[in-house]
Design a protein around this motif. Structure first.
Motif, short mmCIF file in Angstrom:
data_model
loop_
_atom_site.label_atom_id
_atom_site.label_comp_id
_atom_site.label_asym_id
_atom_site.label_seq_id
_atom_site.Cartn_x
_atom_site.Cartn_y
_atom_site.Cartn_z
N UNK A 80 0.76 -1.29 -0.26
CA UNK A 80 0.02 0.04 -0.12
C UNK A 80 0.82 1.30 0.01
N UNK A 81 1.94 1.15 0.70
CA UNK A 81 2.88 2.41 0.93
C UNK A 81 3.34 2.72 -0.58
N UNK A 82 3.82 1.53 -1.15
CA UNK A 82 4.60 1.75 -2.52
C UNK A 82 3.60 2.34 -3.41
N UNK A 83 2.31 1.70 -3.50
CA UNK A 83 1.23 2.15 -4.60
C UNK A 83 0.73 3.54 -4.36
N UNK A 84 0.68 3.93 -2.90
CA UNK A 84 0.38 5.34 -2.80
C UNK A 84 1.57 6.30 -3.24
N UNK A 85 2.80 6.11 -3.10
CA UNK A 85 3.93 6.65 -3.49
C UNK A 85 3.75 6.75 -5.01
N UNK A 86 3.44 5.74 -5.92
CA UNK A 86 3.44 5.66 -7.18
C UNK A 86 2.37 6.66 -7.69
N UNK A 87 1.02 6.36 -6.96
CA UNK A 87 -0.22 7.32 -7.34
C UNK A 87 0.21 8.61 -7.08
N UNK A 88 0.70 9.00 -6.00
CA UNK A 88 1.08 10.28 -5.86
C UNK A 88 1.83 11.24 -6.91
N UNK A 89 3.07 10.26 -7.29
CA UNK A 89 3.91 10.77 -8.11
C UNK A 89 3.31 10.96 -9.56
N UNK A 90 2.88 9.87 -10.13
CA UNK A 90 2.32 10.09 -11.49
C UNK A 90 0.99 10.70 -11.75
N UNK A 91 0.23 10.71 -10.78
CA UNK A 91 -1.15 11.35 -10.94
C UNK A 91 -0.93 12.91 -10.53
N UNK A 92 -0.06 13.23 -9.43
CA UNK A 92 -0.01 14.61 -8.92
C UNK A 92 1.43 15.25 -8.96
N UNK A 93 2.10 14.42 -9.51
CA UNK A 93 3.75 14.75 -9.74
C UNK A 93 4.06 15.27 -8.20
N UNK A 94 3.79 14.40 -7.05
CA UNK A 94 4.19 14.76 -5.99
C UNK A 94 5.00 13.66 -5.27
#
Length: 240
Positions: A80-94
């Motif tokens: 979950x932590x890995x997926x959350x990081x990927x989601x934030x980076x590629x969806x919100x560039x954060x």
């Protein structure tokens, strides 16, 4: 299924709030100032809710086996932590956290020492906190008949939409500032700081919260903003 749909929603919300409280208290102590943690406006961190609820469902029949519970907790929380990081980076560039300085990290998103800690936390939650939480939820379900779950869905859904709008505006503002700065890269440091301060003044409460509560926040496509923010963080630490 060990839980009804409405119970899952309330469990998700409850552990999102508990996760927010834990992270806010821990990070505020660590950073020596109040950190209002969480990606959304409200006082909850959905990644904790998703992770703990998933663990409760998948470990329902093995919760008496502490070793299996610990291992499953590590695996699910890390995913979950890995997926959350990927989601934030590629969806919100954060990027809101970075474990690059920790041994064995994977792209700075997850690290063994953090995952082992999650395992301990999961065992504590399932064996100590969950029985008490479940009693409260059973009491609540008998009286609201699932209506609380509906209110939670509507409230958090609205919050998610408003947060997306806020973050996108934040990204657009900082990107425009970065583009203007790149055309005047020879500005002296004082003028750069003045422009940075003007940018901060124009941000909303939620956007400023991201900057103060997530010291490692980066926009992956805005280099100058990241660089100046990093320098100011170092200067603030040295003063304190």
């Amino acid at each position: 299924m060990p839980f009804t749909f409405s119970e899952i929603i309330v469990l998700f919300f409850t552990y999102s709030v508990i996760g927010w409280m834990w992270e806010t208290i821990y990070c505020s102590i660590k950073d020596h100032h109040y950190d209002y943690r969480g990606f959304l406006f409200g006082p909850y961190c959905p990644v904790y809710g998703f992770a703990v609820t998933t663990i409760l469902i998948f470990t329902y029949h093995i919760q008496d086996n502490l070793f299996l519970l610990y291992v499953v907790g590590i695996i699910v929380a890390t995913i979950f932590e890995y997926c959350a990081s990927v989601f934030l980076q590629y969806v919100f560039h954060m990027k809101l956290w970075d474990y690059s300085h920790l041994w064995g990290n994977v792209q700075g998103r997850v690290a063994p020492v953090i995952s082992l800690f999650w395992g301990v936390g999961v065992v504590f939650l399932v064996k100590i906190i969950q029985p008490f939480i479940q009693k409260i939820i059973n009491w609540e379900e008998a009286r609201t008949h699932g209506y609380l779950a509906l209110i939670i869905l509507l409230g958090m859904g609205t919050d998610f939409v408003l947060t997306i709008i806020s973050v996108e505006k934040f990204h657009i503002s900082t990107k425009r500032w970065d583009e203007r700065l790149n055309t005047q890269i020879k500005l002296d440091e004082n003028r750069l700081n003045q422009r940075f301060d003007k940018l901060l003044e124009s941000l909303s409460w939620n956007q400023k919260r991201f900057l103060t509560s997530f010291p490692q926040l980066k926009f992956t496509d805005i280099d100058q903003f990241n660089a100046i923010k990093h320098k100011r963080m170092i200067r603030r630490k040295n003063k304190s």
